[in-house]
Motif scaffolding. Structure first.
Motif, PDB file in Angstrom:
ATOM      1  N   CYS A 153       0.996  -1.671   0.065  1.00 41.76           N
ATOM      2  CA  CYS A 153      -0.115  -0.001   0.303  1.00 41.76           C
ATOM      3  C   CYS A 153       0.849   1.093   0.186  1.00 41.76           C
ATOM      4  CB  CYS A 153      -0.775   0.014   1.233  1.00 41.76           C
ATOM      5  SG  CYS A 153      -2.075   1.233   1.170  1.00 41.76           S
ATOM      6  N   GLY A 154       0.670   2.008  -0.952  1.00 39.27           N
ATOM      7  CA  GLY A 154       2.008   3.174  -0.843  1.00 39.27           C
ATOM      8  C   GLY A 154       2.975   2.800  -1.067  1.00 39.27           C
ATOM      9  N   GLN A 155       4.119   3.321  -0.462  1.00 39.27           N
ATOM     10  CA  GLN A 155       5.398   3.059  -0.212  1.00 39.27           C
ATOM     11  C   GLN A 155       5.712   2.087   0.881  1.00 39.27           C
ATOM     12  OE1 GLN A 155       6.027   4.555  -3.261  1.00 39.27           O
ATOM     13  NE2 GLN A 155       7.818   4.282  -2.743  1.00 39.27           N
ATOM     14  N   VAL A 156       4.679   1.435   1.364  1.00 42.36           N
ATOM     15  CA  VAL A 156       4.938   0.469   2.510  1.00 42.36           C
ATOM     16  C   VAL A 156       4.486  -1.221   1.815  1.00 42.36           C
ATOM     17  CG1 VAL A 156       3.702  -0.403   4.781  1.00 42.36           C
ATOM     18  CG2 VAL A 156       3.919   2.203   4.362  1.00 42.36           C
ATOM     19  N   LEU A 157       5.392  -2.611   2.285  1.00 42.25           N
ATOM     20  CA  LEU A 157       5.495  -3.016   1.730  1.00 42.25           C
ATOM     21  C   LEU A 157       4.882  -4.286   3.027  1.00 42.25           C
ATOM     22  CD1 LEU A 157       8.045  -3.729  -0.454  1.00 42.25           C
ATOM     23  CD2 LEU A 157       5.812  -2.674  -1.079  1.00 42.25           C
ATOM     24  N   GLN A 158       4.281  -5.397   3.121  1.00 44.96           N
ATOM     25  CA  GLN A 158       4.258  -7.026   4.313  1.00 44.96           C
ATOM     26  C   GLN A 158       5.122  -7.717   3.458  1.00 44.96           C
ATOM     27  OE1 GLN A 158       0.933  -7.305   6.329  1.00 44.96           O
ATOM     28  NE2 GLN A 158       1.147  -6.230   8.053  1.00 44.96           N
ATOM     29  N   ALA A 159       5.834  -8.353   3.571  1.00 40.92           N
ATOM     30  CA  ALA A 159       6.593  -9.292   3.659  1.00 40.92           C
ATOM     31  C   ALA A 159       7.064 -10.148   4.547  1.00 40.92           C
ATOM     32  CB  ALA A 159       7.858  -8.686   2.559  1.00 40.92           C
ATOM     33  N   GLU A 160       6.972 -11.421   3.461  1.00 43.82           N
ATOM     34  CA  GLU A 160       7.107 -12.727   4.832  1.00 43.82           C
ATOM     35  C   GLU A 160       8.557 -13.620   4.165  1.00 43.82           C
ATOM     36  OE1 GLU A 160       4.457 -15.942   6.714  1.00 43.82           O
ATOM     37  OE2 GLU A 160       4.917 -16.487   4.097  1.00 43.82           O
ATOM     38  N   LEU A 161      10.148 -13.283   5.127  1.00 40.76           N
ATOM     39  CA  LEU A 161      11.241 -14.334   4.476  1.00 40.76           C
ATOM     40  C   LEU A 161      11.038 -15.493   5.667  1.00 40.76           C
ATOM     41  CD1 LEU A 161      11.081 -10.999   4.226  1.00 40.76           C
ATOM     42  CD2 LEU A 161      13.295 -11.476   3.715  1.00 40.76           C
ATOM     43  N   GLU A 162      11.887 -16.376   5.323  1.00 44.68           N
ATOM     44  CA  GLU A 162      11.924 -17.775   6.329  1.00 44.68           C
ATOM     45  C   GLU A 162      13.334 -17.171   5.925  1.00 44.68           C
ATOM     46  OE1 GLU A 162      10.229 -21.851   6.803  1.00 44.68           O
ATOM     47  OE2 GLU A 162      11.967 -22.014   5.391  1.00 44.68           O
ATOM     48  N   VAL A 163      14.641 -17.174   7.316  1.00 50.68           N
ATOM     49  CA  VAL A 163      15.459 -17.503   7.252  1.00 50.68           C
ATOM     50  C   VAL A 163      16.194 -18.449   8.280  1.00 50.68           C
ATOM     51  CG1 VAL A 163      17.619 -15.798   7.742  1.00 50.68           C
ATOM     52  CG2 VAL A 163      15.648 -14.456   6.905  1.00 50.68           C
ATOM     53  N   GLY A 164      16.968 -19.248   7.958  1.00 48.71           N
ATOM     54  CA  GLY A 164      17.470 -19.909   8.685  1.00 48.71           C
ATOM     55  C   GLY A 164      19.591 -19.954   8.592  1.00 48.71           C
ATOM     56  N   PHE A 165      20.279 -19.886   9.531  1.00 49.62           N
ATOM     57  CA  PHE A 165      21.075 -19.944   9.570  1.00 49.62           C
ATOM     58  C   PHE A 165      21.581 -20.937  11.357  1.00 49.62           C
ATOM     59  CE2 PHE A 165      19.866 -15.669  11.166  1.00 49.62           C
ATOM     60  CZ  PHE A 165      20.090 -15.326  12.039  1.00 49.62           C
ATOM     61  N   PRO A 166      23.334 -21.190  11.250  1.00 50.03           N
ATOM     62  CA  PRO A 166      23.347 -22.119  12.489  1.00 50.03           C
ATOM     63  C   PRO A 166      23.387 -21.049  13.747  1.00 50.03           C
ATOM     64  CG  PRO A 166      24.079 -23.089  11.242  1.00 50.03           C
ATOM     65  CD  PRO A 166      23.403 -21.925   9.993  1.00 50.03           C
ATOM     66  N   PRO A 167      22.266 -21.664  14.895  1.00 51.71           N
ATOM     67  CA  PRO A 167      21.398 -22.400  14.831  1.00 51.71           C
ATOM     68  C   PRO A 167      20.007 -21.996  15.090  1.00 51.71           C
ATOM     69  CG  PRO A 167      22.304 -21.533  17.094  1.00 51.71           C
ATOM     70  CD  PRO A 167      22.465 -20.331  15.879  1.00 51.71           C
ATOM     71  N   VAL A 168      19.618 -21.079  14.205  1.00 52.82           N
ATOM     72  CA  VAL A 168      18.691 -20.413  14.388  1.00 52.82           C
ATOM     73  C   VAL A 168      17.964 -20.882  12.788  1.00 52.82           C
ATOM     74  CG1 VAL A 168      18.837 -19.553  16.280  1.00 52.82           C
ATOM     75  CG2 VAL A 168      19.298 -18.754  14.229  1.00 52.82           C
ATOM     76  N   LEU A 169      16.137 -21.070  13.101  1.00 54.54           N
ATOM     77  CA  LEU A 169      15.384 -20.327  11.862  1.00 54.54           C
ATOM     78  C   LEU A 169      14.042 -20.289  12.603  1.00 54.54           C
ATOM     79  CD1 LEU A 169      14.857 -22.077   8.952  1.00 54.54           C
ATOM     80  CD2 LEU A 169      13.831 -23.608   9.684  1.00 54.54           C
ATOM     81  N   GLU A 170      14.025 -18.869  11.282  1.00 53.12           N
ATOM     82  CA  GLU A 170      12.905 -18.114  11.674  1.00 53.12           C
ATOM     83  C   GLU A 170      12.078 -17.805  10.704  1.00 53.12           C
ATOM     84  OE1 GLU A 170      10.635 -17.414  13.859  1.00 53.12           O
ATOM     85  OE2 GLU A 170      10.780 -15.738  15.382  1.00 53.12           O
ATOM     86  N   ARG A 171      10.918 -18.086  10.415  1.00 51.15           N
ATOM     87  CA  ARG A 171       9.845 -16.933   9.326  1.00 51.15           C
ATOM     88  C   ARG A 171       9.303 -16.145  10.357  1.00 51.15           C
ATOM     89  NH1 ARG A 171       5.536 -20.875   6.010  1.00 51.15           N
ATOM     90  NH2 ARG A 171       7.715 -21.947   5.135  1.00 51.15           N
ATOM     91  N   TYR A 172       8.447 -14.953   9.398  1.00 51.58           N
ATOM     92  CA  TYR A 172       8.050 -13.756   9.972  1.00 51.58           C
ATOM     93  C   TYR A 172       8.028 -12.694   9.170  1.00 51.58           C
ATOM     94  CZ  TYR A 172      13.435 -12.035   9.064  1.00 51.58           C
ATOM     95  OH  TYR A 172      14.084 -11.776   8.315  1.00 51.58           O
ATOM     96  N   VAL A 173       7.020 -12.208   8.917  1.00 54.68           N
ATOM     97  CA  VAL A 173       6.701 -10.668   8.643  1.00 54.68           C
ATOM     98  C   VAL A 173       7.373  -9.848   8.799  1.00 54.68           C
ATOM     99  CG1 VAL A 173       4.592  -9.615   7.514  1.00 54.68           C
ATOM    100  CG2 VAL A 173       4.580 -12.385   8.200  1.00 54.68           C
ATOM    101  N   SER A 174       7.572  -8.699   7.756  1.00 55.62           N
ATOM    102  CA  SER A 174       8.437  -8.061   7.668  1.00 55.62           C
ATOM    103  C   SER A 174       7.666  -6.601   7.640  1.00 55.62           C
ATOM    104  CB  SER A 174       9.753  -7.720   7.404  1.00 55.62           C
ATOM    105  OG  SER A 174      10.622  -6.546   8.279  1.00 55.62           O
ATOM    106  N   GLU A 175       7.590  -5.743   8.064  1.00 58.14           N
ATOM    107  CA  GLU A 175       7.023  -4.431   7.619  1.00 58.14           C
ATOM    108  C   GLU A 175       7.735  -3.570   6.277  1.00 58.14           C
ATOM    109  OE1 GLU A 175       3.440  -1.099   8.835  1.00 58.14           O
ATOM    110  OE2 GLU A 175       4.559  -2.138  10.283  1.00 58.14           O
ATOM    111  N   VAL A 176       7.669  -3.945   5.451  1.00 57.71           N
ATOM    112  CA  VAL A 176       9.008  -2.700   4.595  1.00 57.71           C
ATOM    113  C   VAL A 176       8.521  -1.036   4.374  1.00 57.71           C
ATOM    114  CG1 VAL A 176      10.529  -2.317   2.620  1.00 57.71           C
ATOM    115  CG2 VAL A 176       9.627  -4.706   3.408  1.00 57.71           C
TER     116      VAL A 176
END
Length: 211
Positions: free
Chosen positions: A89-112
């Motif tokens: 919406c306009g200049q704001v995005l909502q994006a979902e990312l899944e990032v994993g690097f030892p020892p963590v794995l996270e899926r999250y929604v980011s407001e850009v």
């Protein structure tokens, strides 16, 4: 040097994000944070972070376009297995990312937030993080050289667990440097070889700021 003259495709404009986001249903808007200095680290479970500055042989417009294209992060960002834009919406995005690097794995929604000369992504209340924030700033590069830019990158986060915070401290700087290098490599793939930089010994700085 195919692609050297590419610029933003008309959808990324220098506009403030606040007004557009506040009118968008379904997007919980919070104004982007613009700290005077990158990070404060008051305790082991508090915010941790890394900042980096590089002069690159690509224009600010080219680097902005690359960073703003969140949906393609999974193609080149280290440890990123998924990236998808959920809404805009306009200049704001909502994006979902899944990032994993030892020892963590996270899926999250980011407001850009796509600002005039910066891109900020903020996530709250993730499974592993209380807060995760990245900030990219794009400024003039070498004097009189519009084919160069100054890139400032910072990342800060606060883990829920003190254990995760300690583990992250072991590899934070290396992870952040690899991320910036990945974007530099992606620029090379999209826009060709960098323009020559005469002052390369003085073009990079990095560190972990502490309050």
């Amino acid at each position: 040097m195919a692609g050297r003259g590419r610029t933003l495709r008309g959808v990324l404009r220098a506009a403030a994000s606040g007004g557009a986001a506040s009118r968008c249903p379904g997007i919980p808007h919070s104004p982007p944070v613009q700290p005077a200095r990158p990070f404060l680290i008051p305790a082991s479970t508090g915010p941790s972070g890394h900042w980096e500055r590089r002069v690159l042989g690509y224009s600010a417009e080219q680097m902005y376009e690359l960073v703003a294209n969140v949906g393609e992060y999974w193609l080149f960002v280290p440890w990123c297995s998924r990236s998808a834009v959920l809404s805009r919406c306009g200049q704001v995005l909502q994006a979902e990312l899944e990032v994993g690097f030892p020892p963590v794995l996270e899926r999250y929604v980011s407001e850009v937030f796509l600002g005039p000369q910066q891109i900020q992504a903020v996530s709250w209340d993730c499974r592993l993080f209380r807060r995760l924030e990245t900030l990219w700033r794009f400024g003039p590069g070498l004097p009189g050289r519009t084919d160069t830019c100054m890139l400032d990158f910072s990342v800060s986060f606060e883990f829920r667990s003190a254990l995760h915070a300690r583990l992250a401290g072991l590899f934070l700087d290396e992870v952040a440097k690899r991320m910036v290098s990945a974007f530099e490599g992606r620029a090379r793939a999209l826009f060709g070889v960098q323009a020559a930089l005469l002052s390369r010994p003085h073009t990079q700085a990095a560190g972990r700021a502490q309050g």
